[in-house]
Design a protein around this motif. Structure first.
Motif: not given
Length: 408
Positions: A379-387
């Protein structure tokens, strides 16, 4: 939707790398599940260590050694308090989550016998599968798998049926690295303990998003990596209940982990040093403590709330793209989106996004059994952080649309 109270622009100024360009475009870093970025406050601690008191610990009477020892052990106490661990010597410094898992697997070699059973979940990282397979080869124990459903949630009814008096250890990640699913580890632990089995939880993906209370969970072992939560690579921690750490033999032999050595016999040091052979990543441990200070100053409730906003927004925007499918639609998940576009290989999408300055992860994410379950190559994985910001998500969505137009 409740709007975040975080000052995101002020937070972003703490991360020097967010100012750089990639392929002539402003960096949009959305590979946080692989490793988070490091704030200046933590970088400064690393520079200060090597500039002012770089020395070996627990061994020297000189001032630098004592200062380094004090800072390192203070970091252990910060970890203890952050995870609500009963005693500081139940915190074992490791090189990361994989090291912690292998330490426990090695220890269980002396406990398991032929016919005993180990349960692991179907959504594990390879580092949470291979050590148990190796352990079963050594001991004759049997590995069984807790299945998952199409939403990427564990089938708890099947888990209950798999548990038996033969079950000696249950292993499950707190959060799936490939899907973002938050697993019901409290229930998993309670059911396992009901039959006398120990539980090891991989907290690597949970720790940046969830402040786990290990006494409240009553977990036997819990592992994390500092680099997932604004710290440096090459350092992490294994929590183990005192009674279990006393049962397990040392993972490595060498300096620091001994009480007395003669050529006839060696006795081992008390906890935690029994499991900390050799010179550790001293600077890494100290910086791990600084990273926890940084994240706690921001506040995990605020972090969780804001990251959920990002997850909801990104999910909504990505699903406007025809042919895009998200894998991992659990009711409870962290800020991770794994997706594909019908007829397009994930690597090709990731390559085009990189040209646009967008960093995502493509492939099976060291979770090949999950990809086999969905019958996809990755898959394409986009993972987000608080910044991260919603504007960065807009860049991602625009890039995916552009990639789709180019590749169809």
């Amino acid at each position: 939707m409740i709007q975040t109270v975080l000052d995101i622009q002020a937070i972003r100024k703490d991360f020097p790398i967010l100012n750089r360009k990639v392929n002539g475009k402003p960096l949009v870093y959305l590979d946080n599940a692989a490793t988070s970025q490091t704030p200046q406050q933590v970088i400064d601690v690393i520079v200060d260590y090597y500039s002012n008191y770089n020395a070996n610990i627990h061994r020297g009477v000189h001032t630098l050694s004592q200062q380094a020892t004090d800072a390192y052990e203070q970091a252990r106490i910060k970890i203890q308090k952050h995870f609500n661990i009963a005693k500081p010597y139940e915190v074992i410094f490791t090189s990361g989550t994989t090291h912690g898992i292998n330490l426990v697997a090695n220890g269980f070699s002396s406990i398991l016998k032929k016919g005993d059973e180990i349960l692991v979940s179907a959504m594990e990282h390879h580092s949470n599968i291979v050590p148990w397979q190796m352990l079963c080869e050594r001991t004759g124990a049997i590995l069984k798998v807790i299945p998952m459903n199409q939403d990427g949630e564990l089938v708890m009814e099947e888990y209950s049926q798999l548990l038996s008096s033969k079950t000696k250890l249950v292993f499950c990640n707190h959060v799936s690295n490939a899907l973002g699913t938050i697993n019901p580890i409290k229930k998993i632990i309670e059911k396992a303990h009901g039959l006398g089995a120990a539980v090891l939880v991989d907290g690597a993906q949970a720790s940046p998003h969830i402040k786990a209370d290990l006494q409240e969970l009553d977990v036997d072992f819990y592992t994390v990596s500092a680099h997932k939560m604004c710290g440096p690579t090459g350092v992490g921690m294994l929590y183990g209940k005192e009674e279990w750490l006393k049962k397990l033999p040392p993972y490595q032999g060498g300096g620091e982990m001994i009480a007395e050595v003669t050529f006839e016999k060696t006795t081992y040091a008390d906890l935690p040093h029994k499991f900390e052979a050799g010179t550790p990543n001293i600077c890494g441990g100290i910086a791990f403590g600084a990273a926890l200070d940084y994240m706690n100053l921001i506040g995990f409730d605020a972090i969780s709330q804001y990251e959920n906003e990002l997850l909801e927004y990104a999910t909504e925007q990505l699903l406007t793209i025809d042919g895009l499918k998200i894998y991992g639609t659990a009711a409870k998940k962290t800020s991770v989106i794994s997706f594909n576009i019908e007829g397009i290989h994930p690597y090709d999408i990731g390559s085009i996004l990189d040209k646009l300055g967008v960093a995502v992860r493509t492939g099976h994410h060291c979770a090949q059994p999950i990809m086999d379950f969905f019958k996809i190559p990755g898959t394409v994985r986009a993972s987000f952080s608080f910044y991260n910001t919603k504007e960065e998500i807009d860049v991602l969505v625009s890039g995916v649309k552009r990639a789709k137009a180019m590749l169809e």
